[in-house]
Design a protein around this motif. Structure first.
Motif, PDB file in Angstrom:
ATOM      1  N   PHE A 244       0.833  -1.210   0.000  1.00  6.78           N
ATOM      2  CA  PHE A 244       0.000   0.000   0.000  1.00  6.78           C
ATOM      3  C   PHE A 244       0.868   1.262   0.000  1.00  6.78           C
ATOM      4  O   PHE A 244       0.615   2.208  -0.742  1.00  6.78           O
ATOM      5  N   ALA A 245       1.920   1.268   0.809  1.00  4.90           N
ATOM      6  CA  ALA A 245       2.822   2.422   0.866  1.00  4.90           C
ATOM      7  C   ALA A 245       3.529   2.625  -0.474  1.00  4.90           C
ATOM      8  O   ALA A 245       3.681   3.752  -0.944  1.00  4.90           O
ATOM      9  N   SER A 246       3.924   1.525  -1.100  1.00  2.47           N
ATOM     10  CA  SER A 246       4.582   1.622  -2.400  1.00  2.47           C
ATOM     11  C   SER A 246       3.635   2.202  -3.445  1.00  2.47           C
ATOM     12  O   SER A 246       4.028   3.053  -4.251  1.00  2.47           O
ATOM     13  N   ARG A 247       2.404   1.740  -3.425  1.00  2.00           N
ATOM     14  CA  ARG A 247       1.407   2.226  -4.367  1.00  2.00           C
ATOM     15  C   ARG A 247       1.128   3.724  -4.153  1.00  2.00           C
ATOM     16  O   ARG A 247       1.028   4.491  -5.113  1.00  2.00           O
ATOM     17  N   LEU A 248       1.011   4.141  -2.898  1.00  2.00           N
ATOM     18  CA  LEU A 248       0.764   5.569  -2.596  1.00  2.00           C
ATOM     19  C   LEU A 248       1.943   6.432  -3.048  1.00  2.00           C
ATOM     20  O   LEU A 248       1.737   7.509  -3.619  1.00  2.00           O
ATOM     21  N   ARG A 249       3.147   5.980  -2.794  1.00  2.00           N
ATOM     22  CA  ARG A 249       4.322   6.761  -3.220  1.00  2.00           C
ATOM     23  C   ARG A 249       4.317   6.915  -4.754  1.00  2.00           C
ATOM     24  O   ARG A 249       4.647   7.975  -5.270  1.00  2.00           O
TER      25      ARG A 249
END
Length: 84
Positions: A74-79
């Motif tokens: 999720f963090a990778s996708r948001l970044r």
């Protein structure tokens, strides 16, 4: 003949003064319009700054919450989304 010339000068003078008066009124109207637009620019600048801060806070909070995810997906996708 002299009387007619005297009236002609008065007419030209009246015509010139009327033109000056109309130009002065137009200039005054434009002055107030410019002042109003400057106030609008100031208000829009404040709104822009406020919205920019709000967006940055939302992004920061989302990234903080996403970093608590154990997979990190999720963090990778948001970044990836925020970088575009």
């Amino acid at each position: 003949m002299r009387h007619a010339m005297k009236r002609k000068d008065s007419f030209i003078q009246l015509f010139a003064m009327t033109g000056i008066l109309l130009l002065s009124m137009r200039s005054l109207g434009q002055k107030y319009k410019i002042h109003s637009l400057e106030e609008d620019i100031h208000t829009l600048s404040l709104d822009h700054a406020s919205l920019t801060d709000r967006i940055n806070n939302i992004k920061r909070d989302l990234l903080r919450e996403a970093s608590q995810d154990s997979t990190g997906l999720f963090a990778s996708r948001l970044r990836h989304l925020f970088s575009e």
